[in-house]
Design a protein around this motif. Structure first.
Motif, PDB file in Angstrom:
ATOM      1  N   GLY A 178      -4.534   2.265  -0.696  1.00 21.71           N
ATOM      2  CA  GLY A 178      -5.179   1.572   0.408  1.00 21.71           C
ATOM      3  C   GLY A 178      -6.587   2.089   0.585  1.00 21.71           C
ATOM      4  N   VAL A 179      -7.250   1.656   1.642  1.00 22.54           N
ATOM      5  CA  VAL A 179      -8.626   2.083   1.890  1.00 22.54           C
ATOM      6  C   VAL A 179      -8.708   3.562   2.250  1.00 22.54           C
ATOM      7  N   LYS A 180      -7.600   4.151   2.646  1.00 25.29           N
ATOM      8  CA  LYS A 180      -7.603   5.573   3.003  1.00 25.29           C
ATOM      9  C   LYS A 180      -7.519   6.471   1.776  1.00 25.29           C
ATOM     10  N   GLY A 181      -7.358   5.883   0.590  1.00 29.77           N
ATOM     11  CA  GLY A 181      -7.343   6.672  -0.628  1.00 29.77           C
ATOM     12  C   GLY A 181      -6.054   6.561  -1.403  1.00 29.77           C
ATOM     13  N   ASN A 182      -6.065   7.195  -2.554  1.00 31.71           N
ATOM     14  CA  ASN A 182      -4.946   7.174  -3.485  1.00 31.71           C
ATOM     15  C   ASN A 182      -4.104   8.430  -3.293  1.00 31.71           C
ATOM     16  N   THR A 183      -2.811   8.242  -3.021  1.00 28.77           N
ATOM     17  CA  THR A 183      -1.913   9.387  -2.855  1.00 28.77           C
ATOM     18  C   THR A 183      -1.270   9.808  -4.171  1.00 28.77           C
ATOM     19  N   GLY A 184      -1.339   8.948  -5.179  1.00 30.56           N
ATOM     20  CA  GLY A 184      -0.688   9.225  -6.458  1.00 30.56           C
ATOM     21  C   GLY A 184       0.746   8.725  -6.512  1.00 30.56           C
ATOM     22  N   ASP A 185       1.281   8.258  -5.383  1.00 34.67           N
ATOM     23  CA  ASP A 185       2.665   7.789  -5.347  1.00 34.67           C
ATOM     24  C   ASP A 185       2.873   6.537  -6.188  1.00 34.67           C
ATOM     25  N   THR A 203       0.835  -1.198   0.000  1.00 35.07           N
ATOM     26  CA  THR A 203       0.000   0.000   0.000  1.00 35.07           C
ATOM     27  C   THR A 203       0.872   1.250   0.000  1.00 35.07           C
ATOM     28  N   GLU A 204       0.369   2.286  -0.658  1.00 32.14           N
ATOM     29  CA  GLU A 204       1.116   3.542  -0.791  1.00 32.14           C
ATOM     30  C   GLU A 204       1.500   4.120   0.568  1.00 32.14           C
ATOM     31  N   GLU A 205       0.600   4.032   1.520  1.00 32.49           N
ATOM     32  CA  GLU A 205       0.866   4.584   2.851  1.00 32.49           C
ATOM     33  C   GLU A 205       2.083   3.918   3.495  1.00 32.49           C
ATOM     34  N   LEU A 206       2.162   2.607   3.420  1.00 28.35           N
ATOM     35  CA  LEU A 206       3.309   1.894   3.988  1.00 28.35           C
ATOM     36  C   LEU A 206       4.568   2.121   3.158  1.00 28.35           C
TER      37      LEU A 206
END
Length: 108
Positions: free
Chosen positions: A80-87, A53-56
């Motif tokens: 992830g479920v918190k949304g797309n960061t674009g990373d 996931t992008e967050e991790l």
């Protein structure tokens, strides 16, 4: 299944539990330190593709960069479920530009 064809998914449980129904190996983790440890173990276990996931991934860049030049595994960021960061898209763009020499996907 050939070892290089195995696919793993690392992330918080809510973001990755659905991938198990597709036959992918899921590895739910509670934070970036556990994610880094899991990623290192998976690289040594012969996975060909590892989704994270992008967050991790944002908190684990040092470990991910260690494997960026390797042919396998391909480490791919997913929302992830918190949304797309674009990373994740940025990482794909960087990889394509490095391999091809120009931005053939997005043309910016």
């Amino acid at each position: 299944m050939d070892e290089d064809n195995r696919i793993a998914v690392i992330g918080d449980y809510d973001s990755i539990y659905g991938f198990a129904s597709l036959g992918l190996s899921t590895f739910p983790v509670d934070g970036y330190e556990e994610a880094e440890k899991t990623l290192k173990n998976l690289v040594g276990s012969g996975y060909g593709i590892i989704y994270i996931t992008e967050e991790l991934a944002a908190r684990s860049t040092k470990v991910i960069n260690k494997y960026r030049e390797s042919m396998l595994p391909a480490i791919i960021q997913i929302p992830g479920v918190k949304g797309n960061t674009g990373d994740g898209i940025k990482a794909v763009r960087r990889s394509v530009e490095q391999a091809v020499g120009s931005d053939i996907l997005f043309g910016e």
